[in-house]
Scaffold this active site. Structure first.
Site, PDB file in Angstrom:
ATOM      1  N   GLU A 117      26.068 -72.860  56.306  1.00 51.99           N
ATOM      2  CA  GLU A 117      26.274 -71.816  57.312  1.00 51.99           C
ATOM      3  C   GLU A 117      26.854 -72.390  58.610  1.00 51.99           C
ATOM      4  O   GLU A 117      27.653 -71.730  59.281  1.00 51.99           O
ATOM      5  CB  GLU A 117      24.957 -71.096  57.608  1.00 51.99           C
ATOM      6  CG  GLU A 117      24.465 -70.237  56.453  1.00 51.99           C
ATOM      7  CD  GLU A 117      23.565 -70.989  55.480  1.00 51.99           C
ATOM      8  OE1 GLU A 117      23.058 -70.366  54.522  1.00 51.99           O
ATOM      9  OE2 GLU A 117      23.376 -72.219  55.681  1.00 51.99           O
TER      10      GLU A 117
ATOM     11  N   PHE B 255       9.441 -63.111  53.580  1.00 44.98           N
ATOM     12  CA  PHE B 255      10.273 -64.205  53.077  1.00 44.98           C
ATOM     13  C   PHE B 255      11.633 -64.200  53.774  1.00 44.98           C
ATOM     14  O   PHE B 255      12.314 -63.183  53.823  1.00 44.98           O
ATOM     15  CB  PHE B 255      10.451 -64.077  51.562  1.00 44.98           C
ATOM     16  CG  PHE B 255      11.340 -65.136  50.967  1.00 44.98           C
ATOM     17  CD1 PHE B 255      10.937 -66.468  50.949  1.00 44.98           C
ATOM     18  CD2 PHE B 255      12.590 -64.819  50.460  1.00 44.98           C
ATOM     19  CE1 PHE B 255      11.753 -67.457  50.408  1.00 44.98           C
ATOM     20  CE2 PHE B 255      13.412 -65.786  49.914  1.00 44.98           C
ATOM     21  CZ  PHE B 255      12.996 -67.117  49.894  1.00 44.98           C
ATOM     22  N   GLN B 256      12.012 -65.333  54.313  1.00 45.13           N
ATOM     23  CA  GLN B 256      13.272 -65.540  55.028  1.00 45.13           C
ATOM     24  C   GLN B 256      13.460 -64.585  56.208  1.00 45.13           C
ATOM     25  O   GLN B 256      14.567 -64.204  56.557  1.00 45.13           O
ATOM     26  CB  GLN B 256      14.474 -65.470  54.066  1.00 45.13           C
ATOM     27  CG  GLN B 256      14.533 -66.661  53.117  1.00 45.13           C
ATOM     28  CD  GLN B 256      15.847 -66.785  52.379  1.00 45.13           C
ATOM     29  OE1 GLN B 256      16.562 -65.819  52.160  1.00 45.13           O
ATOM     30  NE2 GLN B 256      16.176 -68.006  51.978  1.00 45.13           N
TER      31      GLN B 256
ATOM     32  N   LYS C 283      18.285 -55.006  55.826  1.00 45.28           N
ATOM     33  CA  LYS C 283      18.719 -54.749  54.452  1.00 45.28           C
ATOM     34  C   LYS C 283      18.693 -53.259  54.122  1.00 45.28           C
ATOM     35  O   LYS C 283      19.582 -52.749  53.424  1.00 45.28           O
ATOM     36  CB  LYS C 283      17.838 -55.538  53.484  1.00 45.28           C
ATOM     37  CG  LYS C 283      18.425 -55.639  52.073  1.00 45.28           C
ATOM     38  CD  LYS C 283      17.671 -56.672  51.250  1.00 45.28           C
ATOM     39  CE  LYS C 283      18.326 -56.874  49.888  1.00 45.28           C
ATOM     40  NZ  LYS C 283      17.619 -57.912  49.082  1.00 45.28           N
TER      41      LYS C 283
ATOM     42  N   MET D 233      30.609 -94.158  69.947  1.00 43.04           N
ATOM     43  CA  MET D 233      30.418 -93.888  71.365  1.00 43.04           C
ATOM     44  C   MET D 233      29.035 -94.316  71.831  1.00 43.04           C
ATOM     45  O   MET D 233      28.877 -94.870  72.927  1.00 43.04           O
ATOM     46  CB  MET D 233      30.654 -92.406  71.658  1.00 43.04           C
ATOM     47  CG  MET D 233      30.656 -92.075  73.145  1.00 43.04           C
ATOM     48  SD  MET D 233      31.973 -92.922  74.065  1.00 43.04           S
ATOM     49  CE  MET D 233      33.351 -91.822  73.747  1.00 43.04           C
TER      50      MET D 233
END
Length: 564
Positions: A54, A116-117, A166, A479
């Site tokens: 993602e 969930f999630q 949803k 760096m």
């Protein structure tokens, strides 16, 4: 006659089509599955690029936006899918990149139950978005997307997040869509005060040692032509921030280099000797100013910016000009006198010669050491296409590429400036290439940063995206190692890397690759890589302890810049 009803998920896709979205970068999951199901019926009209993470999705959307000037779009699911966007949102906010992220969310009756999630992405993302909203009903989807696209692009651009439950995706509603033209209490383009323009012009017309500092605001406003006219009429030397690179072409006779911690010697030194600073679309961040208490105390400052929050935030200015710089510059051009500043400009080129002797010639044409990052950029300049886009990751290679790349075309530089996100370049180059398919995209990465998003080679494989990846490998987090060498007595704590075989990795993704360990192979290898018709990874083994100079030490003034 009864109006036709559409599912909320289909309304999302139809709304994006009305916004003329051509690419969506995303990764499916449970809470956004209805939208992906509807997307399947529209893939002849809109393309979805399946990324491998993602964070890669949002960086690709950023690359697309920066290369095209359009809004980048990405999809993710709820929970970890949404939280994986946070780095990209923060990056886009600080670098003013217009993107719209659409996240799926658990059904509304499950909100707040630790389902969930489920994650409260709205509260999490408030500090790193220009605007966000959660949609609970299908009937509200169109209005949210209309507003989102308007806010993302208008005024100072930035990221928008739209979270859709949803059940809203399953619900039915009528489809109505009209592009947003106005939002109450949102004024993206402040009115420009004519008196401020005249005050600024009067100051510019009597200046003896003026300097123009140009930032990304000129590019975002698509004001490159107006800026060039302003510069050439006034005859004032121009220095650029990292994100302002390309606003004026590198070889323009009034361009004097890059500002900042690893910028050029002359503009940093002379910032503290000028009598006027004209700052155009830049925000005086700490990497440009160094110690603010010692920054340009002798100078009058004119600051052009579209965002009122940037005026007097870091550096107090004498004449603020709030508004879109394309319009501000047009007005200024009318009032300023034609002028030259030959003696003042000579000081810049005298100091440039000092930097040439102390730093540049050894960066570009090293004799007594291994290959350098600078000489790789030298050969890239020789063989790149005129319209090439440079996409860099973060670190030493970013500074060297930005210093030595020849910018000869608009919107030619894409990097993570304000946030400094390692792993940005590879997915951003994918978005840039898809957005500007007719242009060559050169992705320059270090061996540390590329491993943060190296899985996006899978996206290159699946979509046959012909980006040119130049991997500058010194087996260090370069760096950080440089700072450890200079300021921590060479105590190299946790910065040496044991790397995989990058050539085998590239080949596993069906990307042609070559490793260069000898200088005599470098020139021809760069030529072949840039001319190859498909994706190519060129790994160049560079000097391990090759440092980036000039350098302003942390906490120092800009005129305390070091050449060694």
């Amino acid at each position: 006659m009864e109006k036709k009803l559409f599912s909320g998920s289909e309304i999302v896709i139809k709304a994006l089509l009305h916004e003329e979205v051509k690419y969506i970068f995303g990764y499916p999951g449970g809470a956004i599955m209805p939208i992906y199901d509807s997307l399947l019926d529209y893939l002849n009209f809109i393309s979805h690029i399946l990324m491998r993470h993602e964070q890669g999705s949002i960086h690709a959307a950023q690359g697309y936006a920066r290369a095209t000037g359009k809004i980048g779009v990405c999809f993710t699911t709820s929970g970890p899918g949404a939280t994986n966007l946070i780095t990209g949102l923060a990056d886009a906010l600080i670098d003013s990149t217009p993107i719209v992220c659409i996240t799926g969310q658990v059904s509304s009756h499950l909100l707040g139950t630790d389902a969930f999630q489920e994650t409260n992405i709205i509260d999490i993302s408030i500090p790193v978005t220009k605007w966000n909203t959660q949609v609970l009903k299908a009937k509200d989807i169109c209005e949210s997307i209309q507003k989102g696209f308007f806010i993302a692009k208008k005024g100072r651009p930035g990221p928008v997040l739209i979270d859709i439950t949803k059940d809203a995706q399953f619900q039915k509603s009528v489809f109505y869509y009209k592009r947003c033209q106005y939002i109450k209490n949102f004024n993206p383009y402040p009115s420009i005060e004519e008196k401020r323009i005249i005050e600024a012009a009067n100051l510019i017309n009597v200046a003896k040692k003026p300097i123009i500092l140009v930032g990304q605001g000129v590019l975002l406003a698509e004001a490159e032509d107006e800026f060039k006219k302003f510069v050439e009429k006034t005859g004032i030397p121009v220095a650029s921030t990292l994100l302002g690179l390309g606003a004026l072409y590198t070889h323009h006779h009034l361009y004097v280099g890059m500002l900042g911690m690893h910028g050029n010697y002359a503009p940093n030194i002379l910032t503290n000797q000028c009598d006027i600073i004209i700052a155009v679309g830049m925000r005086f961040d700490d990497r440009v100013t160094g110690d603010v208490k010692k920054y340009a105390q002798q100078a009058k400052i004119i600051h052009l910016d579209i965002d009122s929050s940037e005026i007097n935030k870091n550096i107090l200015c004498d004449i603020p000009i709030l508004g879109d710089c394309k319009t501000s510059l047009k007005k200024l051009i009318f009032y300023v006198n034609e002028s030259t500043h030959k003696q003042w400009i000579k000081k810049f080129f005298d100091l440039k010669e000092k930097e040439q002797i102390a730093v540049i010639q050894d960066d570009i044409n090293p004799i007594k050491k291994g290959m350098t990052m600078g000489e790789v950029i030298k050969w890239i300049n020789q063989y790149k296409q005129k319209n090439a886009i440079l996409v860099t990751d973060v670190g030493q290679h970013q500074m060297i590429a930005s210093r030595y790349f020849n910018f000869t075309y608009k919107k030619s530089q894409i990097t993570s400036g304000g946030l400094g996100t390692m792993g940005f370049a590879l997915p951003a180059s994918i978005g840039a290439k898809l957005g500007a398919n007719e242009r060559q995209v050169i992705c320059i990465v270090g061996d540390g940063g590329i491993q943060m998003t190296i899985q996006e080679m899978g996206t290159i494989l699946q979509n046959n995206i012909p980006v040119k990846i130049i991997l500058l490998n010194n087996n260090f987090l370069g760096m950080v190692r440089q700072w450890q060498q200079l300021f921590f007595d060479k105590r190299y704590s946790c910065t040496e890397l044991v790397n995989p075989d990058f050539i085998k990795l590239a080949n596993a993704y069906n990307i042609k690759a070559k490793k260069v360990s000898k200088r005599e192979e470098l020139k021809e290898s760069v030529r072949k890589a840039l001319n190859y018709e498909k994706a190519f990874l060129l790994e160049v083994m560079i000097e391990k302890e090759n440092n980036v100079f000039p350098m302003i030490p942390a906490g120092a003034a800009v005129d305390e810049i070091r050449l060694t």
